[in-house]
Design an enzyme around this catalytic site. Structure first.
Site, PDB file in Angstrom:
ATOM      1  N   GLU A 139      30.079 -38.601 -80.136  1.00  0.00           N
ATOM      2  CA  GLU A 139      29.842 -37.455 -79.238  1.00  0.00           C
ATOM      3  C   GLU A 139      30.333 -36.190 -79.963  1.00  0.00           C
ATOM      4  OE1 GLU A 139      32.879 -37.215 -76.194  1.00  0.00           O
ATOM      5  OE2 GLU A 139      31.571 -36.139 -74.801  1.00  0.00           O
ATOM      6  N   ASN A 185      26.162 -31.223 -73.049  1.00  0.00           N
ATOM      7  CA  ASN A 185      26.765 -32.163 -74.002  1.00  0.00           C
ATOM      8  C   ASN A 185      25.654 -33.197 -74.246  1.00  0.00           C
ATOM      9  OD1 ASN A 185      28.263 -34.067 -75.359  1.00  0.00           O
ATOM     10  ND2 ASN A 185      30.054 -33.867 -74.039  1.00  0.00           N
ATOM     11  N   LYS A 220      24.558 -35.367 -71.126  1.00  0.00           N
ATOM     12  CA  LYS A 220      25.642 -36.081 -70.428  1.00  0.00           C
ATOM     13  C   LYS A 220      25.672 -35.774 -68.934  1.00  0.00           C
ATOM     14  CE  LYS A 220      30.648 -36.809 -71.120  1.00  0.00           C
ATOM     15  NZ  LYS A 220      31.753 -36.401 -72.018  1.00  0.00           N
ATOM     16  N   GLU A 244      35.495 -29.925 -69.972  1.00  0.00           N
ATOM     17  CA  GLU A 244      34.038 -30.143 -70.083  1.00  0.00           C
ATOM     18  C   GLU A 244      33.277 -29.565 -68.895  1.00  0.00           C
ATOM     19  OE1 GLU A 244      32.173 -33.638 -71.737  1.00  0.00           O
ATOM     20  OE2 GLU A 244      34.168 -34.486 -72.070  1.00  0.00           O
ATOM     21  N   CYS A 283      30.286 -40.805 -73.853  1.00  0.00           N
ATOM     22  CA  CYS A 283      31.710 -40.908 -73.527  1.00  0.00           C
ATOM     23  C   CYS A 283      31.989 -41.334 -72.093  1.00  0.00           C
ATOM     24  CB  CYS A 283      32.433 -39.611 -73.876  1.00  0.00           C
ATOM     25  SG  CYS A 283      34.217 -39.883 -73.925  1.00  0.00           S
ATOM     26  N   ASN A 315      34.762 -39.108 -77.386  1.00  0.00           N
ATOM     27  CA  ASN A 315      36.033 -38.471 -77.788  1.00  0.00           C
ATOM     28  C   ASN A 315      36.969 -38.741 -76.625  1.00  0.00           C
ATOM     29  OD1 ASN A 315      35.693 -35.947 -80.072  1.00  0.00           O
ATOM     30  ND2 ASN A 315      33.824 -36.601 -79.068  1.00  0.00           N
TER      31      ASN A 315
END
Ligand code: CDT
Length: 312
Positions: free
Chosen positions: A46, A106, A123, A142, A168, A193
């Site tokens: 990622e 993302n 994401k 995020e 993730c 991550n």
């Protein structure tokens, strides 16, 4: 055998000051290693082109924030990766921060063995917070820097198989796998991550690796598919991130796993037909699933009161 020789290219930390060109050089080395192992598909992490920037506080639109996003893919900096992969006949998954006009995602892409982008995923399950809180030991912002992905969980028929993607935090949610399972996914590529030491309870930090394996092994088993997952790991700008990149078989077994927190390639031959028995028997969705009993899954977001008992 219908399947792929899959490589997972874990990365060690990326420094804040590391240029895209320097990172791409590392990706090229990992690709070379994967090639020497006979891989024809490689999973990168990622946000593989930059440090994990959601740990820092920026104001929306601030120039120091905007540097982390890509406007185009391939870009000038990433074109050498596409070229090398095409020459090597290797397809890949790559995560990066995407700027699409006013929106920020993302994102991960699926690139086939000719170097063509054949799939994109944004994401869905964004972790962390939108607002900073100085009382936290570390931030994970995020929700501040990305919009919720708007492409669902697509599955792509490519490279002689059905490929899906997740990013993730998505790996912790059974819905992620099941939506792709219902499209007959055969391999889910995933980058992550996962920081520890941001102020979470002791047990959550102590069990971070266990939960990493648990969720992916369960997702693979419940949906009779392979999961290939690449970490960005190690101590990045003072923050620890787990490694334990792995390849999980449709039986839920870990068949390859990294042993460092640095740049490291692992590989396994993933036979997509190995999932056939599970897909036809125990997890034959068409025969055994009972969607009429699962209504709450899409009707409710948060947990609520128990439903009234049904009439007999
Ligand atoms: N990148 C990412 O999604 N990380 C999350 C950690 C969240 S801790 C606030 C993960 O699920 O691993």
């Amino acid at each position: 055998m219908r399947g792929a020789m899959v490589g997972v290219a874990q990365m060690g930390p990326i420094a804040k000051a590391e240029s895209r060109q320097a990172v791409v050089k590392r990706l090229l080395e990992l690709l070379k290693d994967a090639k020497s192992r006979g891989c024809d598909f490689v999973v990168f992490p990622e946000l593989a082109l930059t440090t994990f920037f959601p740990r820092w506080v920026y104001e929306p639109g601030e120039a120091d924030l905007e540097v982390w996003y890509e406007d185009e893919m391939p870009s000038t900096a990433t074109q050498p990766l596409f070229d090398a992969a095409r020459e090597a006949g290797i397809g890949f998954y790559l995560g990066y921060a995407e700027r699409a006009g006013n929106r920020r995602f993302n994102t991960s892409i699926l690139v086939d063995r000719t170097g063509a982008i054949v799939g994109k995923y944004r994401k869905v399950h964004l972790p962390g917070h939108a607002e900073p809180d100085p009382s936290r030991l570390g931030e994970h912002l995020e929700k501040r820097y990305f919009d919720v992905g708007n492409l669902g969980f697509p599955v792509f028929e490519t490279m002689d198989g059905r490929y899906g993607m997740a990013i993730c935090n998505d790996r912790r949610w059974p819905e992620t796998y099941r939506v792709m399972g219902l499209q007959g996914v055969e391999l889910i590529a995933l980058g992550y991550n996962t920081p520890t030491g941001l102020g979470e309870p002791y047990q959550a930090a102590a069990l971070a690796n266990f939960h990493n394996a648990l969720t992916m092994q369960a997702g693979a088993y419940h949906n009779a598919c392979w999961v290939a997952a690449a970490a960005k790991s190690g101590n990045e700008e003072g923050f620890d991130m787990i490694g334990q990149s792995m390849i999980v078989s449709p039986n839920g077994e870990i068949v390859a796993q990294t042993s460092t927190l640095e740049d490291e390639v692992i590989s396994a031959r993933c036979d997509f037909e190995a999932a056939q028995y599970a897909k036809e028997e125990i997890f034959n969705f068409a025969i055994h699933r009972r969607p009429e009993a699962y209504g709450l899954i899409v009707e409710r977001t948060g947990a609520g009161d128990p439903l009234p008992p049904k009439e007999d």
